[in-house]
Write a protein that holds these residues in place. Structure first.
Motif, mmCIF file in Angstrom:
data_model
loop_
_atom_site.group_PDB
_atom_site.id
_atom_site.type_symbol
_atom_site.label_atom_id
_atom_site.label_comp_id
_atom_site.label_asym_id
_atom_site.label_seq_id
_atom_site.Cartn_x
_atom_site.Cartn_y
_atom_site.Cartn_z
ATOM 1 N N ALA A 10 51.987 25.300 57.791
ATOM 2 C CA ALA A 10 52.880 25.020 58.922
ATOM 3 C C ALA A 10 52.089 24.844 60.215
ATOM 4 O O ALA A 10 51.248 25.674 60.559
ATOM 5 C CB ALA A 10 53.898 26.145 59.070
ATOM 6 N N GLY A 11 52.353 23.739 60.907
ATOM 7 C CA GLY A 11 51.681 23.421 62.149
ATOM 8 C C GLY A 11 50.469 22.537 61.996
ATOM 9 O O GLY A 11 49.895 22.088 62.987
ATOM 10 N N ALA A 12 50.059 22.274 60.753
ATOM 11 C CA ALA A 12 48.830 21.510 60.505
ATOM 12 C C ALA A 12 49.130 20.190 59.806
ATOM 13 O O ALA A 12 50.229 19.960 59.288
ATOM 14 C CB ALA A 12 47.858 22.335 59.652
ATOM 15 N N LEU A 13 48.129 19.342 59.790
ATOM 16 C CA LEU A 13 48.178 18.098 59.027
ATOM 17 C C LEU A 13 48.409 18.398 57.553
ATOM 18 O O LEU A 13 47.769 19.295 56.990
ATOM 19 C CB LEU A 13 46.852 17.353 59.204
ATOM 20 N N ILE A 14 49.319 17.645 56.923
ATOM 21 C CA ILE A 14 49.574 17.860 55.497
ATOM 22 C C ILE A 14 49.506 16.571 54.679
ATOM 23 O O ILE A 14 49.264 16.614 53.474
ATOM 24 C CB ILE A 14 50.932 18.556 55.282
ATOM 25 N N TRP A 15 49.666 15.408 55.317
ATOM 26 C CA TRP A 15 49.695 14.156 54.553
ATOM 27 C C TRP A 15 49.371 13.006 55.488
ATOM 28 O O TRP A 15 49.687 13.039 56.681
ATOM 29 C CB TRP A 15 51.080 13.972 53.947
ATOM 30 N N ASN A 16 48.723 11.986 54.940
ATOM 31 C CA ASN A 16 48.445 10.744 55.667
ATOM 32 C C ASN A 16 48.932 9.600 54.790
ATOM 33 O O ASN A 16 48.574 9.533 53.609
ATOM 34 C CB ASN A 16 46.952 10.595 55.946
ATOM 35 N N GLU A 17 49.709 8.718 55.374
ATOM 36 C CA GLU A 17 50.403 7.695 54.584
ATOM 37 C C GLU A 17 50.176 6.311 55.176
ATOM 38 O O GLU A 17 50.405 6.089 56.371
ATOM 39 C CB GLU A 17 51.894 8.019 54.578
ATOM 40 N N LEU A 18 49.740 5.399 54.334
ATOM 41 C CA LEU A 18 49.554 4.011 54.740
ATOM 42 C C LEU A 18 50.831 3.228 54.473
ATOM 43 O O LEU A 18 51.274 3.126 53.334
ATOM 44 C CB LEU A 18 48.390 3.394 53.973
ATOM 45 N N ASN A 19 51.426 2.692 55.524
ATOM 46 C CA ASN A 19 52.568 1.783 55.406
ATOM 47 C C ASN A 19 52.025 0.376 55.619
ATOM 48 O O ASN A 19 51.506 0.060 56.695
ATOM 49 C CB ASN A 19 53.625 2.123 56.458
ATOM 50 N N THR A 20 52.121 -0.466 54.595
ATOM 51 C CA THR A 20 51.394 -1.726 54.636
ATOM 52 C C THR A 20 52.273 -2.925 54.303
ATOM 53 O O THR A 20 53.203 -2.834 53.500
ATOM 54 C CB THR A 20 50.201 -1.682 53.655
ATOM 55 N N SER A 21 51.924 -4.033 54.915
ATOM 56 C CA SER A 21 52.641 -5.280 54.664
ATOM 57 C C SER A 21 52.174 -5.966 53.389
ATOM 58 O O SER A 21 52.826 -6.891 52.906
ATOM 59 C CB SER A 21 52.450 -6.235 55.848
ATOM 60 N N ASP A 22 51.054 -5.528 52.827
ATOM 61 C CA ASP A 22 50.514 -6.140 51.606
ATOM 62 C C ASP A 22 49.833 -5.047 50.786
ATOM 63 O O ASP A 22 48.649 -4.772 50.972
ATOM 64 C CB ASP A 22 49.537 -7.266 51.966
ATOM 65 N N ARG A 23 50.590 -4.449 49.872
ATOM 66 C CA ARG A 23 50.066 -3.317 49.109
ATOM 67 C C ARG A 23 48.860 -3.719 48.259
ATOM 68 O O ARG A 23 47.875 -2.982 48.161
ATOM 69 C CB ARG A 23 51.158 -2.716 48.228
ATOM 70 N N SER A 24 48.924 -4.870 47.622
ATOM 71 C CA SER A 24 47.825 -5.298 46.756
ATOM 72 C C SER A 24 46.533 -5.471 47.543
ATOM 73 O O SER A 24 45.457 -5.021 47.118
ATOM 74 C CB SER A 24 48.185 -6.597 46.037
ATOM 75 N N ALA A 25 46.624 -6.121 48.703
ATOM 76 C CA ALA A 25 45.434 -6.325 49.525
ATOM 77 C C ALA A 25 44.895 -5.004 50.038
ATOM 78 O O ALA A 25 43.677 -4.776 50.076
ATOM 79 C CB ALA A 25 45.756 -7.252 50.694
ATOM 80 N N ALA A 26 45.798 -4.103 50.442
ATOM 81 C CA ALA A 26 45.362 -2.803 50.935
ATOM 82 C C ALA A 26 44.696 -2.000 49.825
ATOM 83 O O ALA A 26 43.646 -1.371 50.033
ATOM 84 C CB ALA A 26 46.545 -2.037 51.516
ATOM 85 N N SER A 27 45.283 -2.009 48.645
ATOM 86 C CA SER A 27 44.704 -1.270 47.518
ATOM 87 C C SER A 27 43.294 -1.751 47.219
ATOM 88 O O SER A 27 42.364 -0.950 47.027
ATOM 89 C CB SER A 27 45.577 -1.429 46.268
ATOM 90 N N ALA A 28 43.127 -3.069 47.181
ATOM 91 C CA ALA A 28 41.810 -3.636 46.876
ATOM 92 C C ALA A 28 40.798 -3.269 47.960
ATOM 93 O O ALA A 28 39.635 -2.959 47.659
ATOM 94 C CB ALA A 28 41.916 -5.152 46.739
ATOM 95 N N PHE A 29 41.221 -3.280 49.208
ATOM 96 C CA PHE A 29 40.315 -2.971 50.309
ATOM 97 C C PHE A 29 39.821 -1.534 50.245
ATOM 98 O O PHE A 29 38.607 -1.275 50.307
ATOM 99 C CB PHE A 29 40.996 -3.226 51.653
ATOM 100 N N TYR A 30 40.733 -0.576 50.152
ATOM 101 C CA TYR A 30 40.318 0.831 50.197
ATOM 102 C C TYR A 30 39.520 1.220 48.954
ATOM 103 O O TYR A 30 38.643 2.093 49.025
ATOM 104 C CB TYR A 30 41.532 1.736 50.415
ATOM 105 N N ARG A 31 39.797 0.551 47.841
ATOM 106 C CA ARG A 31 38.983 0.796 46.642
ATOM 107 C C ARG A 31 37.555 0.294 46.868
ATOM 108 O O ARG A 31 36.580 0.997 46.588
ATOM 109 C CB ARG A 31 39.597 0.105 45.431
#
Length: 261
Positions: free
Chosen positions: A141-162
């Motif tokens: 409680a009070g701390a960072l718990i999750w970071n979420e990428l909301n993206t317009s192109d999931r396939s491109a984002a997946s390939a990039f971060y990999r």
């Protein structure tokens, strides 16, 4: 979870910070909401404030000021991914199709960092720890718990971060169109197509989640302080959450996670 005292595994979100037009007001707001303690930093750090929760570093807050002929940074929370070598990560980002917005630089003896955007436009930071590993406490409680990428192109984002960081993505059971971002087989964040409730012109972005004991009471605090609820508290598979803006317009999420089974 136990206090974090060693560098995060590369690819793992390890730090967050906020650029705000009124730095002191932002420090006061999040301190009241999440139980932090913080103050404007010394001139040699540009006034950068490292906020603490129970004596452990939890997030940074800086003044959103223009530098030279550059415009002031937007009022947003930035997610930083851990790296063992900032220069090598910078080269990987560029070769994978990302854009470096602020080249790698030293942050005193604390570490090295750079700021970049993925091919879909989501901005993020990269942190190579030296004396400072990053967030000293998370997932409570009070701390960072999750970071979420909301993206317009999931396939491109997946390939990039990999390609750039070795971050894999896998569908989450029971959550259609939602993907876990994984490092060494463990989930370190999430990814989803741009939510329908957002305006059509909303750019791809990383969303910061903070854990709270009572999301409904926390949302009431936010709105009383001049913030807004983009998504009112609701129950979902991981817990009860809400998406909000603070009084200066920065978007963040709150969640009371379900107990681990």
């Amino acid at each position: 979870m136990p206090d974090v005292t060693t560098p995060y595994t590369p690819g793992t979100p390890c730090w967050i910070d906020l650029a705000a037009p009124d730095q002191k007001a932002a420090i006061d707001f999040y301190s009241e909401l999440l139980g932090w303690r913080g103050e404007v930093g010394p001139p040699e750090t540009g006034g950068y404030a490292v906020c603490h929760l129970n004596g452990k570093p939890v997030a940074g807050i800086m003044a959103a000021v223009a530098m030279g002929d550059q415009p002031a940074p937007p009022t947003v929370w930035t997610t930083y991914l851990a790296s063992a070598d900032a220069e090598a990560s910078q080269r990987s980002v560029e070769s994978a199709g990302g854009t470096v917005l602020m080249p790698a630089m030293d942050v005193m003896s604390l570490g090295r960092m750079f700021i970049a955007a993925d091919p879909t436009g989501a901005v993020f930071g990269v942190w190579q720890a030296v004396d400072f590993p990053g967030a000293g406490v998370v997932n409570e409680a009070g701390a960072l718990i999750w970071n979420e990428l909301n993206t317009s192109d999931r396939s491109a984002a997946s390939a990039f971060y990999r390609a750039a960081f070795g971050i894999e993505s896998a569908t989450l059971e029971g959550m259609e169109h939602y993907y876990a971002l994984q490092v060494d087989g463990g989930a370190v964040g999430g990814m989803q197509p741009m939510p329908e409730h957002l305006p059509a012109d909303t750019p791809s972005h990383w969303l910061t989640y903070f854990a709270v004991a009572d999301p409904d009471a926390a949302v009431a605090k936010v709105t009383a302080a001049g913030g807004n609820a983009i998504v009112e508290p609701f129950d979902m598979i991981a817990g009860r959450m809400a998406v909000l803006t603070d009084p200066q317009g920065a978007v963040f999420a709150l969640i009371r996670p379900k107990p681990m089974e």
